[in-house]
Write an enzyme that holds these catalytic residues in place. Structure first.
Site, PDB file in Angstrom:
ATOM      1  CB  SER A 245      58.808  40.183  56.581  1.00 42.92           C
ATOM      2  OG  SER A 245      57.340  39.606  56.414  1.00 42.92           O
TER       3      SER A 245
ATOM      4  CE  LYS B 232      54.808  43.203  57.527  1.00 42.17           C
ATOM      5  NZ  LYS B 232      56.079  42.784  57.096  1.00 42.17           N
TER       6      LYS B 232
END
Length: 304
Positions: free
Chosen positions: A75, A145
């Site tokens: 991701s 993230k």
């Protein structure tokens, strides 16, 4: 008589104390006997001390300074690849530093983002080793993230358009090739509450990030209190070694003030902590301590 010279007798007529007399030989013999009575301790006898100091240092380093994490997902491609090991700065948050726009951060799962991920049940030995940083923790659920917006910011992204923070369009060269900023899940405008951050993965079409959790209890925002620290370096494999700086787009005028510290088939990017970093540093720090102690003990016996 030369100045400073002494005769065989002092003024009182007594013989001077001769350090080479029989008593001195006896004392010298006693010192040797004492040295023989206390032989130099072998390395194997010092090893438990070395291990104990190393474990203590590893625990302190892992808790307060830096921790290594393994990237098990895609991701954050292409910034981070599956299998990369990153070093996370855990020190600056202790001094009040908060995440800034553009930083890659590791944070605890804020609202069951990893609920679909299987979590193995560790045994007692695994729990003990993970607590001191010698092996990954099977129980911790952390994610990685990029921080897009911080408390007080307004953030939005319309289909076909860029991410906009406080009215400024972001130039995001780190987005995975072929991806769009948010075509798979447009959002906003949203105002980030104080004490929260809005995060997104660099592989936008394969990242279950803030956009996908707006119906959760945190509305997709990550509490700053859940942030473990900022990922600053890709440390392994050696061919991928690189720093993780803040992209220039977050410094453009009008976007806000940066106070940088002197540090659904989608992938949720859960992290596995890697304890070998703190453990290696702990052993590296313990060796000089044990060697210093051995030298001191040896010097003390020699002085006798």
């Amino acid at each position: 008589m030369a100045v400073g010279a002494r005769s065989g007798r002092d003024e009182g007529g007594e013989e001077p104390n001769d350090s080479s007399g029989p008593d001195a030989v006896e004392n010298d013999g006693d010192a040797k006997d004492g040295a023989e009575a206390r032989p130099h301790r072998s390395f194997w006898k010092e090893l438990p001390l070395l291990v104990g100091i190393a474990l203590l240092l590893a625990l302190l380093i892992k808790t307060f300074l830096v921790q290594a994490f393994s990237i098990p997902s895609d991701s954050m491609q292409n910034t981070l690849q599956r299998g990369d090991r990153v070093l996370v700065d855990k020190l600056t948050p202790w001094f009040g530093s908060e995440p800034e726009r553009g930083e890659v951060v590791v944070f605890h799962d804020p609202s069951n983002w990893l609920s679909g991920e299987a979590t193995p049940e560790p045994n007692i030995a695994q729990k003990a080793l993970s607590w001191i940083g010698l092996m990954p923790s099977a129980e911790e659920k952390d994610l990685i993230k990029r921080t897009i917006a911080i408390g007080g910011d307004t953030v939005e992204c319309k289909k076909g358009g860029p991410v906009i923070v406080n009215g400024k369009e972001l130039d995001e060269p780190y987005i995975f090739p072929g991806n769009t900023p948010c075509d798979d899940f447009p959002f906003g405008p949203l105002t980030v509450p104080k004490g929260k951050i809005w995060v997104m993965g660099d592989h936008r079409q394969n990242s279950q990030d803030s956009r996908y959790h707006q119906q959760d209890s945190t509305q997709g925002f990550v509490p700053v209190s859940d942030v473990v620290g900022r990922a600053v370096v890709v440390a392994w494999p050696i061919t991928r070694w690189s720093t993780l700086p803040i992209p220039d787009t977050y410094d453009q005028p009008g976007i806000g003030t940066q106070t940088k510290a002197t540090a659904l088939g989608l992938d949720a990017a859960g992290l596995a902590p890697v304890g070998l970093g703190p453990a290696a540093l702990g052993f590296a720090g313990a060796v000089p301590v044990v060697l210093w102690r051995r030298r001191r003990l040896t010097a003390g016996r020699t002085d006798r």
